[in-house]
Design a protein around this motif. Structure first.
Motif, PDB file in Angstrom:
ATOM      1  N   VAL A  13      48.833 -40.506   5.369  1.00  0.00           N
ATOM      2  CA  VAL A  13      47.592 -39.433   5.100  1.00  0.00           C
ATOM      3  C   VAL A  13      46.032 -40.663   3.862  1.00  0.00           C
ATOM      4  O   VAL A  13      45.279 -39.753   4.300  1.00  0.00           O
ATOM      5  CB  VAL A  13      48.567 -38.386   3.404  1.00  0.00           C
ATOM      6  N   SER A  47      43.400 -39.441   7.068  1.00  0.00           N
ATOM      7  CA  SER A  47      42.337 -38.921   5.832  1.00  0.00           C
ATOM      8  C   SER A  47      41.624 -39.519   5.155  1.00  0.00           C
ATOM      9  O   SER A  47      40.467 -38.987   5.112  1.00  0.00           O
ATOM     10  CB  SER A  47      43.180 -37.836   4.788  1.00  0.00           C
ATOM     11  N   LEU A  64      43.050 -32.317   2.884  1.00  0.00           N
ATOM     12  CA  LEU A  64      44.467 -32.609   2.298  1.00  0.00           C
ATOM     13  C   LEU A  64      44.362 -33.812   1.182  1.00  0.00           C
ATOM     14  O   LEU A  64      45.671 -33.676   0.420  1.00  0.00           O
ATOM     15  CB  LEU A  64      45.212 -33.443   3.543  1.00  0.00           C
ATOM     16  N   PHE A 118      47.011 -33.921  -1.741  1.00  0.00           N
ATOM     17  CA  PHE A 118      47.454 -35.618  -2.428  1.00  0.00           C
ATOM     18  C   PHE A 118      47.651 -36.034  -3.427  1.00  0.00           C
ATOM     19  O   PHE A 118      48.146 -36.029  -4.205  1.00  0.00           O
ATOM     20  CB  PHE A 118      47.546 -36.008  -0.495  1.00  0.00           C
TER      21      PHE A 118
END
Length: 134
Positions: A57, A61, A77, A81
């Protein structure tokens, strides 16, 4: 974010790179100190098996935001997170250092929300791909 002045639009690119850099840097650090990071996560009750997901992630990302690719999704995202990281890992406010780290996380999250709402700007892969479709 759309600017009439392309000279100002370069700041969208610079802002995206600066905002996402910490996530890429953190992912690399987690890879380099995999065992220590796993132990840290488990000490907070987070399953160590989630570490590859965390790394993916942050790294993917973060790179997507830097490049301006799928920016709204990647920024969203990373914001989610960050909210999870704040809720799980940043509950200690006993020192000024702890407070600053938590507030930095909150600030990153705010920047990511702005990016998710406003988009990456014209110097991005999203904008390039959009131009190619028209």
């Amino acid at each position: 974010m759309s600017h009439n002045n392309k000279g100002l639009a370069v700041f969208d690119l610079i802002g995206r790179v600066f905002l996402a850099f910490i996530f890429v840097f953190a992912a690399i650090g987690k890879i380099e100190n995999y065992h220590g990071t796993r132990l840290y996560m488990t000490s907070y009750g987070v399953p160590g098996g989630l570490l590859p997901v965390v790394i993916a992630v942050e790294l993917l990302s973060g790179l997507a935001v830097m490049a301006g690719l799928w920016t709204r999704w990647a920024a969203s995202l990373l914001a989610l997170f960050s909210i999870a990281a704040i809720a799980i890992f940043h509950q200690n406010f006993s020192t000024m250092s702890d407070q600053i780290v938590t507030l930095a996380e909150v600030s990153f999250t705010g920047g990511l929300i702005v990016l998710a709402v406003n988009g990456p700007g014209c110097f991005s892969l999203d904008a390039f791909l959009k131009r190619g479709k028209t």
